[in-house]
Design a protein around this motif. Structure first.
Motif, PDB file in Angstrom:
ATOM      1  N   THR A  68      -0.957  -1.410 -13.721  1.00 26.81           N
ATOM      2  CA  THR A  68       0.460  -1.043 -13.679  1.00 26.81           C
ATOM      3  C   THR A  68       0.744   0.136 -14.615  1.00 26.81           C
ATOM      4  OG1 THR A  68       1.331  -2.369 -15.518  1.00 26.81           O
ATOM      5  CG2 THR A  68       0.917  -3.529 -13.443  1.00 26.81           C
ATOM      6  N   THR A 110      -3.138   3.249  -5.199  1.00 30.56           N
ATOM      7  CA  THR A 110      -4.373   2.512  -4.958  1.00 30.56           C
ATOM      8  C   THR A 110      -5.486   3.499  -4.632  1.00 30.56           C
ATOM      9  OG1 THR A 110      -3.143   0.606  -4.105  1.00 30.56           O
ATOM     10  CG2 THR A 110      -5.479   0.716  -3.555  1.00 30.56           C
ATOM     11  N   ARG A 119      -8.025  -5.703  -9.732  1.00 39.42           N
ATOM     12  CA  ARG A 119      -6.590  -5.813 -10.009  1.00 39.42           C
ATOM     13  C   ARG A 119      -5.969  -4.424 -10.017  1.00 39.42           C
ATOM     14  NH1 ARG A 119      -4.583 -11.182  -9.983  1.00 39.42           N
ATOM     15  NH2 ARG A 119      -6.295 -12.522 -10.660  1.00 39.42           N
ATOM     16  N   ILE A 120      -4.705  -4.358  -9.569  1.00 40.87           N
ATOM     17  CA  ILE A 120      -3.962  -3.109  -9.640  1.00 40.87           C
ATOM     18  C   ILE A 120      -3.490  -2.910 -11.080  1.00 40.87           C
ATOM     19  CG2 ILE A 120      -1.922  -1.856  -8.842  1.00 40.87           C
ATOM     20  CD1 ILE A 120      -4.020  -2.156  -6.698  1.00 40.87           C
TER      21      ILE A 120
END
Length: 201
Positions: free
Chosen positions: A103, A153, A100-101
């Motif tokens: 935030t 990323t 998952r990215i």
């Protein structure tokens, strides 16, 4: 943690995982065998069937299973995570195959204290298919990178890297095995160094 003594001044860390948890297991083994001055106080997973959950259970480590789809947004999920980790007294986060990215919300809660491992020599081959991308491109040397997480990323500050040579008889499967072997040694070594440098304190 089963079989390991914990000290009041141990750094309290959380591990995030999405899959089998082999890097998680390698970290736990290193903490125990090398007497690293930290303890894993929470495992966070985004899949209810993640293999890492069984590893956490075997070591009596509390878990948090988050559901991005049900929550409706990453912000909602990350607020849930932050609340739990703050309650746990977590000082740093180790991403171990967490797909998952992250935030800015979570990054701001743990500034420069979130670490990730990536199966390629960044900045080459970022993203979710680092091993496959390097293999398909035809490079002769790839490897493993441990880095701090930022808003991009796989663009955060590199902490350490180790090269892996791709031979003519390597297959994607054999390269994956070689990469994972390096990961399981490099990540604990970097963790030990970060603890020595008191990065999470």
């Amino acid at each position: 943690m089963e079989g390991a003594s914990t000290m009041a001044n141990d750094v309290r860390l959380a591990v995030f995982a999405s899959g089998h948890g082999t890097n998680f297991a390698a970290i736990l083994d290193a903490i125990q065998t090398q007497s690293l001055s930290c303890q894993i106080v929470r495992l966070v997973v985004d899949k209810a069937n993640a293999g890492a959950l069984a590893i956490a259970e075997a070591h009596n480590i509390p878990t948090l299973v988050v559901n991005y789809k049900a929550a409706g947004s990453r912000d909602v999920v990350e607020q849930e995570i932050i609340t739990q980790l703050k309650d746990d007294g977590v000082q740093g986060i180790l991403l171990a195959g967490y797909m998952r990215i992250i935030t800015p919300k979570l990054l701001q809660a743990f500034p420069q204290k979130i670490v990730n491992i990536h199966p390629a020599l960044l900045p080459s081959f970022p993203g979710t298919h680092g091993i496959e991308d390097a293999f398909n491109y035809g490079v002769k040397v790839t490897g493993v990178t441990v880095h701090f997480v930022d808003e991009g990323t796989d663009t955060g500050q590199i902490i350490d890297q180790q090269a892996v040579r791709i031979t003519n008889d390597d297959t994607l499967a054999s390269l994956e095995t070689k990469i994972h072997d390096v990961e399981h040694h490099l990540y604990p070594a970097v963790l030990a160094q970060l603890l020595k440098e008191e990065v999470f304190n």
